[in-house]
Design a protein around this motif. Structure first.
Motif, short mmCIF file in Angstrom:
data_model
loop_
_atom_site.label_atom_id
_atom_site.label_comp_id
_atom_site.label_asym_id
_atom_site.label_seq_id
_atom_site.Cartn_x
_atom_site.Cartn_y
_atom_site.Cartn_z
N TYR B 156 0.67 -1.30 0.00
CA TYR B 156 -0.05 0.01 -0.04
C TYR B 156 0.83 1.28 0.09
O TYR B 156 0.65 2.22 -0.66
CB TYR B 156 -0.90 0.16 1.17
N ARG B 157 1.98 0.96 0.84
CA ARG B 157 2.73 2.43 0.95
C ARG B 157 3.53 2.69 -0.38
O ARG B 157 3.79 3.88 -0.59
CB ARG B 157 3.64 2.63 2.19
N GLU B 158 3.74 1.66 -1.26
CA GLU B 158 4.15 1.88 -2.46
C GLU B 158 3.27 2.51 -3.58
O GLU B 158 3.52 3.22 -4.38
CB GLU B 158 5.16 0.55 -3.17
N ILE B 159 2.09 1.92 -3.28
CA ILE B 159 1.06 2.41 -4.31
C ILE B 159 0.72 3.92 -3.94
O ILE B 159 0.63 4.77 -5.01
CB ILE B 159 -0.12 1.56 -4.08
N ALA B 160 0.63 4.12 -2.66
CA ALA B 160 0.58 5.47 -2.42
C ALA B 160 1.69 6.71 -2.87
O ALA B 160 1.24 7.55 -3.50
CB ALA B 160 0.42 5.61 -0.63
N ALA B 161 2.84 6.03 -2.92
CA ALA B 161 3.93 7.00 -3.13
C ALA B 161 3.89 6.92 -4.87
O ALA B 161 4.05 8.04 -5.46
CB ALA B 161 5.37 6.26 -2.91
N ALA B 162 3.40 5.83 -5.43
CA ALA B 162 3.44 6.03 -6.99
C ALA B 162 2.28 6.73 -7.25
O ALA B 162 2.45 7.71 -8.73
CB ALA B 162 3.20 4.52 -7.66
N LEU B 163 1.25 7.03 -6.63
CA LEU B 163 0.08 7.65 -7.24
C LEU B 163 -0.36 8.87 -6.60
O LEU B 163 -1.02 9.68 -6.76
CB LEU B 163 -1.17 6.87 -7.05
N GLY B 164 0.69 9.10 -5.60
CA GLY B 164 0.62 10.53 -4.82
C GLY B 164 -0.75 10.54 -4.15
O GLY B 164 -1.31 11.49 -3.84
N MET B 165 -0.76 9.48 -3.56
CA MET B 165 -1.95 9.41 -2.50
C MET B 165 -1.67 9.12 -1.14
O MET B 165 -0.41 8.75 -0.95
CB MET B 165 -3.00 8.24 -2.94
N SER B 166 -2.57 9.20 0.08
CA SER B 166 -2.40 8.91 1.23
C SER B 166 -2.55 7.44 1.15
O SER B 166 -3.35 6.69 0.39
CB SER B 166 -3.40 9.61 2.05
N LEU B 167 -2.02 6.92 2.39
CA LEU B 167 -2.34 5.50 2.63
C LEU B 167 -3.89 5.04 2.75
O LEU B 167 -4.23 4.01 2.35
CB LEU B 167 -1.40 4.95 3.90
N GLY B 168 -4.19 5.62 3.47
CA GLY B 168 -5.87 5.68 3.95
C GLY B 168 -6.54 5.56 2.69
O GLY B 168 -7.43 4.75 2.34
N SER B 169 -6.09 6.58 1.71
CA SER B 169 -7.04 6.51 0.50
C SER B 169 -6.81 5.45 -0.44
O SER B 169 -7.31 4.98 -1.09
CB SER B 169 -6.45 7.87 -0.49
N VAL B 170 -5.57 4.72 -0.28
CA VAL B 170 -5.29 3.65 -1.20
C VAL B 170 -5.94 2.18 -0.63
O VAL B 170 -6.53 1.73 -1.33
CB VAL B 170 -3.81 3.04 -0.86
N SER B 171 -6.31 2.18 0.81
CA SER B 171 -6.86 1.21 1.17
C SER B 171 -8.46 1.23 1.07
O SER B 171 -9.10 0.47 0.81
CB SER B 171 -6.69 0.90 2.67
N MET B 172 -8.80 2.42 1.08
CA MET B 172 -10.31 2.79 0.83
C MET B 172 -10.34 2.62 -0.59
O MET B 172 -11.86 1.95 -1.06
CB MET B 172 -10.53 4.24 1.12
N SER B 173 -9.65 2.88 -1.44
CA SER B 173 -9.95 2.63 -2.80
C SER B 173 -10.00 1.34 -3.27
O SER B 173 -10.78 0.70 -4.04
CB SER B 173 -8.81 3.45 -3.65
N LEU B 174 -9.14 0.44 -2.76
CA LEU B 174 -8.97 -1.10 -3.05
C LEU B 174 -10.21 -1.49 -2.53
O LEU B 174 -10.94 -2.29 -3.01
CB LEU B 174 -7.74 -1.59 -2.43
N ALA B 175 -10.70 -1.25 -1.25
CA ALA B 175 -11.60 -1.77 -0.67
C ALA B 175 -13.01 -1.61 -1.44
O ALA B 175 -13.80 -2.43 -1.59
CB ALA B 175 -11.84 -1.39 0.87
N LYS B 176 -13.35 -0.32 -1.82
CA LYS B 176 -14.31 0.11 -2.64
C LYS B 176 -14.23 -0.53 -3.94
O LYS B 176 -15.50 -1.25 -4.56
CB LYS B 176 -14.56 1.47 -3.07
N SER B 177 -13.21 -0.94 -4.53
CA SER B 177 -13.28 -1.70 -5.92
C SER B 177 -13.30 -2.90 -5.82
O SER B 177 -14.08 -3.75 -6.54
CB SER B 177 -11.73 -1.67 -6.63
N MET B 178 -12.88 -3.57 -4.52
CA MET B 178 -13.30 -5.23 -4.39
C MET B 178 -14.63 -5.47 -4.16
O MET B 178 -15.36 -6.26 -4.46
CB MET B 178 -12.41 -5.65 -3.08
#
Lengths: 266, 187
Positions: B156-178
């Motif tokens: 998640y922290r690597e995704i956050a760095a790659a997309l310029g998002m916060s860690l929380g936004s990454v987990s929220m995004s993935l959970a919504k998509s799933m």
């Protein structure tokens, strides 16, 4: 049963915490509470199973979409090497003219700086190294017969208990460790007679993208094969990997860089 | 590519003078060996032609060389190289859009043909794949990219760095998509 445990058993898990638990993204304490909830709650386990099935389908679809053949890397690799050689250096290098000379000076300066850091600021130094601090993790072995190690049932690195992991982090002065930032690894692998002892454990940072855990696993497999074939004695293998596993890799693979394809663990 | 390489080699006296690459050059080439194919596929997922994607990957590793040469952080380098690839690919896509239409997101294209035969017993799974693909295409591009990078094995922290998002936004995004993928069969 305390109130907190009751709370976790009663309240169903959200999609987000379930996914984070499956992805190993939760702190240890929270992950354990979620495991406890899943052990009791069939409804959440069924949701978890459904989510895992969707992940499997998504991965399959992802491969169908993107595992397309790409052109060979050799031409673009050669182009990159040429561009790197022609790339501008930091301005201070111009003061010296000869790049090789500058690199030698930089190497000496780095070595001196590293020594100063090792003596004065061990925490800073250790935090970014791909090898352990030798005074904290000198390596430890257990008495074991060679035939047992080479019986084909030698033990792969077992998962280190969370309580031991915390002790290792504490010894290295690491506080509030982010999940997934480090793997607590055996310096001398149990497959080479390494002991389950805190002096044989160290936090290996996942940020080490070149000399990473996958590369060390490759070295361990090579040494194990050499020991079992009689090409190398067990004590030498243990000493070499404990002294400096990166140097040992270079020695036994006859290379200064790890083989391509060994990427940092996710 | 070959002519570019030849021209560069001719025009690079420093390359001729140096008998051996510097340790930093070797490290960057080693990282190139590890990440090139994945970054190339990521750049291609923006709908770019292969030549553009190859050039982007070159630029990423030249930028990495400069980054490390300046003594900047080595933390989360995997997230870093994906982030630079992402930004360069976005920029290139914007330029390409002026002259032609390109796919919107990584899952924006049509499902590729199944390489295996298509007997009846594969029909159900094929239909499910198409439903999932439809759900993926309907996701916002940011959600698609989070899923793409997670499927590529990034934390998640690597995704956050790659997309310029916060860690929380990454987990929220993935959970919504799933969750949306989980409802694919209800459509």
């Amino acid at each position: 049963m305390n109130g907190e445990a009751m709370k976790y058993e009663d309240a169903h898990l959200s999609d987000e915490e379930m996914l984070m638990a499956a992805d190993g993204e939760l702190p240890l304490g929270r992950a354990k509470r979620i495991d406890a909830h899943l052990a009791h709650c069939w409804a959440c386990r069924a949701r978890m199973a459904g989510m895992e099935a969707n992940i499997a389908d998504l991965v399959h679809l992802h491969r169908r979409n993107f595992d397309r053949p790409v052109p060979p890397a050799a031409p673009s690799r050669a182009l990159l090497k040429a561009r790197l050689a022609a790339a501008p250096r930091s301005s201070w290098q111009g003061w010296f003219g000869d790049v090789g000379h500058v690199l030698r000076i930089a190497g000496i300066a780095l070595a001196v700086g590293a020594l100063v850091l090792l003596v004065s600021y061990p925490r800073v130094f250790r935090d970014t190294r791909a090898v352990p601090a030798i005074h904290l993790t000198p390596g430890a072995t257990r008495p074991v017969a060679l035939k047992d190690l080479c019986s084909g049932q030698y033990s792969k690195n077992a998962q280190v208990m969370p309580v031991v992991q915390r002790q290792v982090f504490a010894r290295y002065g690491l506080k509030n460790v982010e999940p997934g930032a480090y793997e607590v690894d055996y310096l001398i692998t149990p497959a080479l007679g390494g002991a389950d002892d805190i002096r044989n454990l160290w936090p290996q940072p996942y940020s080490s993208t070149v000399w990473n855990a996958a590369v060390k696993d490759e070295l361990e497999d090579r040494l194990h094969a050499m020991v079992c074939s009689g090409e190398l004695d067990l004590v030498s293998a243990q000493q070499d990997i404990a002294k400096d596993w990166i140097e040992a890799y270079k020695k036994y693979f006859h290379t200064d860089t790890p083989a391509p394809g060994y990427v940092a663990k996710p | 590519m070959d002519s570019t390489l030849s021209a560069l080699l001719r025009a690079a006296p420093r390359a001729d003078r140096l008998s051996k690459p510097s340790p930093l050059e070797e490290e960057v080439v080693c990282l190139f060996d590890q990440f090139r194919d994945r970054l190339l596929r990521y750049a291609l997922s923006f709908g770019l032609p292969i030549q553009d994607a190859e050039e982007i990957v070159q630029e990423v590793f030249l930028a990495l060389f400069q980054h490390l040469q300046r003594g900047k952080s080595r933390e989360n380098l995997r997230g870093w190289v994906f982030r630079v690839t992402h930004n360069l690919a976005l920029k290139q896509r914007e330029q390409s859009r002026r002259s032609q239409q390109v796919a919107l997101g990584p899952y924006g294209g049509a499902l590729p043909a199944d390489p295996a035969p298509n007997p009846e017993d594969q029909l159900a799974s094929r239909q499910r794949e198409e439903r999932l693909q439809a759900v993926l295409r309907a996701l916002p591009e940011q959600h698609q990219r989070c899923l793409y990078l997670r499927a590529e094995g990034l934390r998640y922290r690597e995704i956050a760095a790659a997309l310029g998002m916060s860690l929380g936004s990454v987990s929220m995004s993935l959970a919504k998509s799933m969750a949306r993928l989980g409802r694919a069969d209800e459509r």
